[in-house]
Design a protein around this motif. Structure first.
Motif, mmCIF file in Angstrom:
data_model
loop_
_atom_site.group_PDB
_atom_site.id
_atom_site.type_symbol
_atom_site.label_atom_id
_atom_site.label_comp_id
_atom_site.label_asym_id
_atom_site.label_seq_id
_atom_site.Cartn_x
_atom_site.Cartn_y
_atom_site.Cartn_z
ATOM 1 N N ARG A 195 0.834 -1.207 0.000
ATOM 2 C CA ARG A 195 0.000 0.000 0.000
ATOM 3 C C ARG A 195 0.872 1.263 0.000
ATOM 4 O O ARG A 195 0.645 2.195 -0.767
ATOM 5 C CB ARG A 195 -0.908 -0.028 1.228
ATOM 6 N N GLU A 196 1.916 1.243 0.830
ATOM 7 C CA GLU A 196 2.808 2.406 0.849
ATOM 8 C C GLU A 196 3.462 2.598 -0.517
ATOM 9 O O GLU A 196 3.631 3.710 -0.995
ATOM 10 C CB GLU A 196 3.914 2.231 1.902
ATOM 11 N N PRO A 255 3.935 10.521 10.838
ATOM 12 C CA PRO A 255 3.285 10.647 9.533
ATOM 13 C C PRO A 255 2.139 9.666 9.338
ATOM 14 O O PRO A 255 1.516 9.671 8.302
ATOM 15 C CB PRO A 255 4.419 10.316 8.542
ATOM 16 N N TRP A 256 1.874 8.832 10.331
ATOM 17 C CA TRP A 256 0.896 7.783 10.110
ATOM 18 C C TRP A 256 -0.456 8.275 9.636
ATOM 19 O O TRP A 256 -1.056 7.702 8.735
ATOM 20 C CB TRP A 256 0.680 6.985 11.407
ATOM 21 N N LYS A 258 -1.378 10.408 7.859
ATOM 22 C CA LYS A 258 -1.488 10.761 6.444
ATOM 23 C C LYS A 258 -1.494 9.525 5.545
ATOM 24 O O LYS A 258 -1.687 9.627 4.348
ATOM 25 C CB LYS A 258 -0.308 11.642 6.026
ATOM 26 N N LEU A 259 -1.165 8.377 6.121
ATOM 27 C CA LEU A 259 -0.946 7.208 5.281
ATOM 28 C C LEU A 259 -2.104 6.216 5.325
ATOM 29 O O LEU A 259 -1.962 5.074 4.942
ATOM 30 C CB LEU A 259 0.332 6.497 5.724
ATOM 31 N N MET A 260 -3.229 6.667 5.819
ATOM 32 C CA MET A 260 -4.293 5.721 6.108
ATOM 33 C C MET A 260 -5.123 5.327 4.896
ATOM 34 O O MET A 260 -5.676 4.256 4.824
ATOM 35 C CB MET A 260 -5.232 6.337 7.152
ATOM 36 N N VAL A 262 -6.418 4.215 1.235
ATOM 37 C CA VAL A 262 -5.980 3.183 0.298
ATOM 38 C C VAL A 262 -6.056 3.763 -1.106
ATOM 39 O O VAL A 262 -7.110 4.241 -1.513
ATOM 40 C CB VAL A 262 -6.893 1.951 0.396
ATOM 41 N N PRO A 263 -4.960 3.736 -1.838
ATOM 42 C CA PRO A 263 -5.051 4.260 -3.199
ATOM 43 C C PRO A 263 -5.909 3.336 -4.062
ATOM 44 O O PRO A 263 -5.829 2.117 -3.948
ATOM 45 C CB PRO A 263 -3.593 4.257 -3.688
#
Lengths: 478, 478
Positions: A195-196, A255-256, A258-260, A262-263
């Motif tokens: 995902r990242e 930074p978490w 901001k990473l939630m 799902v693209p």
């Protein structure tokens, strides 16, 4: 009695399982309705036959026989292990399990390669849920040791232990996942990383090549040997793991939020990734990439094997179980070595490095030592043989993947002296090198020459006497 | 002119930078107000001196000198590279950068080890933002090659290129991160994995040991050499990356929605992790874990070096830049080899494997070949020398980390024949082994013996003539 494994579904994963069993001496029955199945299996087997034997410093057992079956029934009858690797659709898996259970032995282990389903989901509606267990492997299955072994409460200790024992006997590492969970353990990490990776590409931060470089030149090297937590324990220093978490945990949290998200896998994003991947690796065929990957994995695994640590320790343990018996016939030269040349023994030109001839002869001397009784216990008692000199003649070149064997003669075996002569032969019987080697018996305490223990000396003299009746292998050069 | 690096902040990361520079021949000025700083640096340096030289098959440059400075001013004056590794507080970093810029040369690179801040944040309020750039390393900095090189729009191409050049000259891999982003690239993955790890522990699914096993026996081995996308490209098979994504992408998406929350770092969770980590690794001290990690990394990196791939290819490229000149003095025996014994050359007992004496002498013969002009270009032209036989005498044992050197004699150099004699010495001048080696000049096309090219033969004869005037190194045994 022959051991039989049934492989249901022969894609990359099923094929990898098939190779693991076959190369460890099991007979294998394959069922796969795909008309391309034979071709696909052949490709996986070619890779596996190139790779797996190189991991070991002894020969693997003689390959089992491979049978292509027309039905699940034919495949599973008489099988000790049945491995399901069909597509990830629960209804399909249920159908396959029911068919398997109708024909399989009641004590067979039925392992599923599922990467997502929990064992309790797989067992739903089965008349023999205890037989079904998740055994989730990692590609390439013939090289990577990890198997996530996930039981549900319906599985008995008996079946769990049996599964562990068989997997271990194949050189694998069954990681017992104690609570079932979607995607087990490893794939949860892979999902997070995937995902990242999608975000980084979508946002134009990094290409597939840049992401791979960020991994393989950095933390990938750490994780190949220690994993996550032991690595961080070191970062915490003498103050310990709690210190590490209190110091770095909050940092990692920043930074978490901001990473939630799902693209979304839009066509555009897929094309972007595919194009970047082509630019990165498109100049190599999949077959070439597989070989590159496998050669790298063998080299890494063998380096860890030499350190006897991490995945290398697993290989050493497995190797002990397949080590050949010591030679029992002495009247002829003794076959001391029978093995495949691994790729980490070759030079840039693909030929075996000169020095490895010496290593093979030194390994041959080890076998002679063990044969006369100068084994590990003997060395632990403070006595051993040291090589004083060796003279090697190089007669032919060899390369990675070749099978070679060595015949060894005891030219002299008296008092402190043991003089050996080794002949290294290629598969076709070509004499590739000879080595004449002088060893002296020593006390490991005083580091000085001394007489061997009486039984060792007696064995040595007996074989030397037998070999003295054979024609001198050095010809006129004595 | 001596090159000077200034290290501002000497913790584990700063110390790793310090070791990288020092062992690559730079002088290093350290500023760290911590009274424990000398002791901490000594510990890192001991590890680095043990590890880094083993990566290479040639000696590293002579170590630079290390100076402990009383102020930032003293440390940065005259420095070409200034590395900031102070705690992750933006106000502190701003203060440090201002002090550095007051005293540093205007063309010095000021790299920041920050794992979280963007370069534009670091540059805020600076009178020379162009000088400040993120150069984010990975622990252990003296072994892992990855550096995330993150510029902001304020950085000129000149400073970016200069930073890349210097980092490459240290054997590192500067990954140019083209868009600045919180946590750069690698740490975003580490954060994602860390978060998953916390959940798995908190939910009682897996312990730290089980998670580490799931990594190091599985995908960790893949990532040490290929990374994420190239690995998945292979999984996609001949149908390509787009196929992989459409097949596996949605699968990977399933459990995502459940993994979004961030576990709170309660005291309870921290204690749980610390206890599990103690159970996993508590029987080893941090120092032992560091050595284990470093030995594993060296072994893995050297295995990739032998394959000339992934991080190993970087080491080979770096090695080419530090290879010593060929010998230019012939009247005495030629010093052909001067190197450290790496840990992958030793046996379980810690001694160098017998066969590696042969490898050292074979490497010595390579240097002699190059010295007489039979170099890579010559071999590419289809001519070379093959070793026909070698006789090795083993006189003393050696072990990983030891420095050895070899003196080589040309005993015979005429026509197709080149007979060499090598003496291997330990650091204290002990003669450890000798090797007498016969090489024959061959055509690589016909694989048959033939005369060398005229200039090579002339060189060979000249040195052989000079060496014939030295006392025979074999003593009375000719």
């Amino acid at each position: 009695m022959r051991k039989i494994a049934a492989i249901i579904g022969g894609g990359v994963i099923g094929g990898g399982w098939l190779a693991r069993f076959l190369l460890n001496g099991w007979d294998v029955n394959l069922y796969d309705p795909d008309p391309e199945s034979k071709r696909k299996i052949k490709a996986v087997l070619e890779n596996a036959r190139h790779a797996l034997p190189m991991l070991y410093d002894v020969n693997l057992p003689v390959e089992g026989s491979l049978n292509f079956c027309e039905s699940i029934k034919d495949a599973v009858e008489g099988a000790t292990w049945i491995q399901e690797s069909v597509p990830e659709r629960l209804d399909l898996k249920h159908k396959v399990f029911n068919e398997i259970i109708n024909h399989a032995s009641s004590d067979a282990v039925i392992g599923s390669s599922t990467s997502g389903f929990k064992p309790s989901e797989l067992q739903e509606g089965s008349i023999r849920p205890d037989s079904i267990i998740v055994t989730h492997p990692f590609n390439p299955v013939y090289l990577l040791p990890l198997i996530e072994l996930v039981p549900s409460p319906a599985n008995s200790v008996t079946i769990i232990d049996k599964a562990k024992e068989i997997l271990t006997s194949l050189g694998m590492f069954p990681l017992h996942v104690r609570k079932e969970i979607d995607a087990h353990i490893a794939d949860r990490f892979l999902e997070a990383v995937w995902r990242e990776g999608l975000w980084l590409i979508k946002d134009g931060i990094a290409t597939t090549q840049e992401i791979d470089d960020a991994i393989r030149y950095g933390f990938g090297l750490r994780w190949a040997q220690m994993g996550l937590f032991e690595t961080y324990r070191i970062a915490g220093g003498e103050e310990g793991m709690a210190h590490f978490i209190s110091q770095f945990g909050p940092c990692l949290q920043w930074p978490w939020t901001k990473l939630m998200d799902v693209p979304e896998l839009t066509d555009e994003l897929i094309e972007q990734i595919a194009n970047q991947s082509d630019a990165q690796s498109g100049h190599k065929s999949i077959r070439e990439l597989e070989r590159l990957r496998d050669n790298n994995l063998i080299a890494i695994l063998r380096s860890l094997k030499n350190e006897n640590t991490a995945a290398g320790a697993l290989i050493n343990n497995h190797e002990k179980t397949i080590k050949p018996e010591l030679p029992s016939e002495y009247d002829n030269p003794i076959t001391t070595i029978n093995r495949v040349i691994p790729n980490d023994w070759t030079d840039y030109n693909g030929h075996m490095n000169e020095s490895r001839y010496g290593q093979i002869f030194s390994d041959a001397a080890d076998i002679i030592m063990k044969t006369v009784g100068a084994n590990e216990a003997y060395i632990a008692s403070g006595l051993s043989y040291f090589t004083v000199d060796i003279a090697i003649k190089f007669l032919a070149e060899t390369h990675a993947g070749s099978n070679i064997h060595v015949k060894s003669y005891i030219l002299q075996g008296e008092g402190k002296k043991m003089r050996l002569f080794h002949q290294m032969y290629g598969e076709d019987g070509t004499l590739m090198a000879t080595g004449e080697q002088m060893l002296i018996h020593v006390s490991l305490e005083t580091r000085r020459a001394c007489e061997p223990r009486k039984d060792v000396l007696t064995n040595l003299e007996r074989i030397a006497a037998a070999h003295s009746k054979i024609e001198d292998p050095r010809g006129g050069k004595q």
